[in-house]
Design an enzyme around this catalytic site. Structure first.
Site, PDB file in Angstrom:
ATOM      1  N   CYS A 235       0.769  -1.175  -0.004  1.00 35.44           N
ATOM      2  CA  CYS A 235       0.001   0.057  -0.051  1.00 35.44           C
ATOM      3  C   CYS A 235       0.747   1.286  -0.048  1.00 35.44           C
ATOM      4  CB  CYS A 235      -0.995  -0.038   1.389  1.00 35.44           C
ATOM      5  SG  CYS A 235      -1.795   1.528   1.574  1.00 35.44           S
TER       6      CYS A 235
ATOM      7  N   HIS B  88      -2.397   7.295   4.395  1.00 37.83           N
ATOM      8  CA  HIS B  88      -1.341   6.046   4.420  1.00 37.83           C
ATOM      9  C   HIS B  88       0.039   6.634   3.898  1.00 37.83           C
ATOM     10  CE1 HIS B  88      -0.653   1.463   5.090  1.00 37.83           C
ATOM     11  NE2 HIS B  88      -0.134   2.418   6.215  1.00 37.83           N
TER      12      HIS B  88
END
Length: 571
Positions: A92, A149
């Site tokens: 990610c 993130h």
């Protein structure tokens, strides 16, 4: 996109004295204002949709035989250009950092791990993000709704400090879709998780409330599905943009279809008569939930005056992870082939094709009519989006560090050859650590792909030389071929990576090892989750981890509130 000179020209001011120069001051001023207005009007709006953990084989346009109900994404893809040779990073934060900067993760520090909840680290502030480039090109409105993130230990790393004018979403890697409590756990129910809170884990409690509007926690989002929150924010943004003349950037990193696997019952019920497994009904419903949210955003955009001057990009952030035997239907080992990424080998966290080759497309009325409804086989990497978007927007790259990405628009929309001839999958120099799993390094040159079990980099993790490392005999989960050194595949004829050709082509292996060594020697220290995080020279090497344990309803916010002047944002 038309050039301004092809639209009109401004009146010339005669150069024969001060009085003559002042003859047309108002006309000249108005003309230049009109030039600026036309320039802004011809800059395309950009909408970037990023799915989470969506496998190559999980949308109808890539495989219509599975019974997936994804009519909106299928239509958008089939009316645009489907990218069949499109790659991202295997996990990610690495993909998101490469997307935002146009640079390989080995230059950013995200080549071994995602950014963990409590780690005082973020993508360096001297890296320029896409919205910052677009700001410099006159994009006044730059919105992000969804998953960030990319670091949040200090306020300077928040989305609204890195080029976005508005933000709604979550800062961590995973959490409940409804209660928005950050924790990676299994769902409480396949379709009734509105009040579910992940149980307290053993050891450190990372749970905390994780839904924000701009920089403030938004408790009103509790019990509301993140897909609906992102959808509604995007529709509201598009409504407001209808009265604006400036171009906009809309970035939508959805939570779907990251674990925990659950969805609203109406989407799961759409598969009630299907012969697929019960777990697949949940997964497929979760995918359809994403498709429906995107469809409503697309419908709003199509109905507006902005659609004809908008470029829509769709991507997953990595290949799908294993999700249990009833979903995976795995074939083979070391690793095998799971249904979610089929026909590609491997899964999320791995640099096999299954972890890095994903569904992607470009949809836009600005595409040549002859290419609307086509498939591109051009090699395309996630780092290519920044220079491609910047090129479309006329955005200066003055403040960016040297890019690894290429402007691919001309190659996609004309017969021009692609500027990309090679691609680095990754190099994780931590042979026994990091979420980026073994094999730890891979490179593609043309149709050739070489993978290496691990790759030492001098000065990192105790290594004294740079070069490939073979897998020790008997290594658990390893393809035995890695005990002999690098492996080599011809993806043109073997995209499933079944036939190792290293022994037949030692010259190609030698060339690719040399290139991989060159790239490896350019890398920075990889970020890790414990002090000193990115080596002793990292400016926050002595910073504290987030203490955690504050309770699931208490928001996790930045905990390091000052930065040394040398590391503060400059641009």
């Amino acid at each position: 996109l038309l050039s301004l000179s092809s639209l009109f020209s401004c009146p010339e001011v005669p150069n024969n004295g001060v009085k003559m120069k002042m003859r047309f001051p108002l006309a000249v001023r108005l003309c230049f204002l009109l030039v600026i207005a036309v320039a802004q009007a011809n800059k395309p709006n950009i909408v970037f949709i990023l799915a989470d953990d969506l496998g190559y084989n999980e949308l109808g346009f890539n495989n219509a035989t599975r019974g997936l109900i994804t009519p909106n994404l299928d239509k958008m893809a089939q009316q645009g250009i489907i990218l069949k040779n499109y790659y991202v990073q295997p996990i990610c934060s690495p993909t998101r950092s490469a997307l935002m900067t146009g640079r390989y993760t080995i230059r950013l520090g995200t080549h071994a791990n995602v950014i963990y909840w409590d780690t005082p680290w973020g993508v360096a502030l001297d890296e320029v993000f896409i919205p910052e480039n677009l700001r410099d090109a006159g994009y006044t409105h730059r919105a992000m709704y969804g998953k960030s993130h990319l670091g949040m230990f200090n306020e300077a790393y928040l989305p609204t400090r890195r080029g976005f004018t508005e933000y709604e979403g979550y800062l961590q890697g995973c959490g409940s879709h409804y209660t928005h409590i950050s924790s990676c756990c299994t769902a409480g129910s396949p379709d009734h998780d509105q009040d579910y809170v992940c149980p307290k884990p053993r050891g450190k409690d990372f749970r905390g409330y994780d839904w924000f509007k701009n920089e403030t926690a938004d408790p009103s989002a509790r019990t509301v599905n993140s897909a609906y929150l992102i959808r509604d924010a995007a529709v509201d943004f598009l409504t407001r943009m209808e009265t604006q003349s400036d171009p906009f950037f809309l970035y939508l990193p959805f939570q779907n279809i990251h674990a925990p696997y659950t969805c609203d019952a109406k989407y799961r019920n759409m598969y009630s008569g299907s012969s697929i497994t019960e777990d697949e009904k949940t997964m497929f419903g979760y995918i359809t939930e994403l498709d429906d949210a995107v469809g409503q955003i697309f419908e709003k955009l199509q109905a507006s005056s902005k659609y004809n001057n908008t470029v829509i990009i769709f991507s997953s952030d990595n290949g799908a992870p294993p999700a249990g035997p009833e979903v995976d239907h795995q074939q083979g080992e070391n690793p095998g082939w799971i249904s979610r990424n089929y026909p590609f080998r491997g899964h999320k966290a791995q640099i096999w094709e299954g972890g890095t080759r994903v569904a992607g497309f470009v949809h836009s009325p600005l595409l040549p009519k002859s290419l609307q409804g086509s498939v591109s086989e051009q090699l395309f990497h996630v780092t290519d989006w920044l220079p491609t978007i910047a090129g479309l927007a006329g955005a200066p790259l003055t403040h960016n560090k040297p890019l690894d990405g290429h402007d691919m628009w001309k190659a996609l929309t004309t017969n021009a050859s692609s500027p990309r001839t090679e691609m680095l999958y990754n190099i994780n120099p931590l042979c026994h650590a990091g979420q980026a799993e073994a094999p730890k390094a891979a490179l593609r040159m043309g149709d050739w792909k070489m993978l290496v079990w691990c790759f030492n980099v001098s000065g990192i993790d105790g290594a004294t030389h740079t070069g490939p490392v073979a897998a020790p005999p008997g290594t658990k989960g390893a393809d035995p071929a890695f005990t002999k050194g690098p492996v080599l595949y011809n993806l043109a004829v073997d995209p499933s990576e079944r036939n190792n050709l290293a022994a037949q082509h030692p010259d190609i292996v030698q060339t690719m090892v040399a290139r991989l060594s060159q790239l490896a020697n350019e890398m920075v220290q990889p970020m890790q989750w414990e002090p000193p995080y990115q080596g002793p020279s990292y400016f926050c090497a002595n910073c504290s981890l987030h203490p955690g344990g504050t309770g699931p309803l208490v928001p996790w916010t930045p905990w390091i509130h000052s930065l040394p002047p040398a590391f503060q944002k400059k641009h």
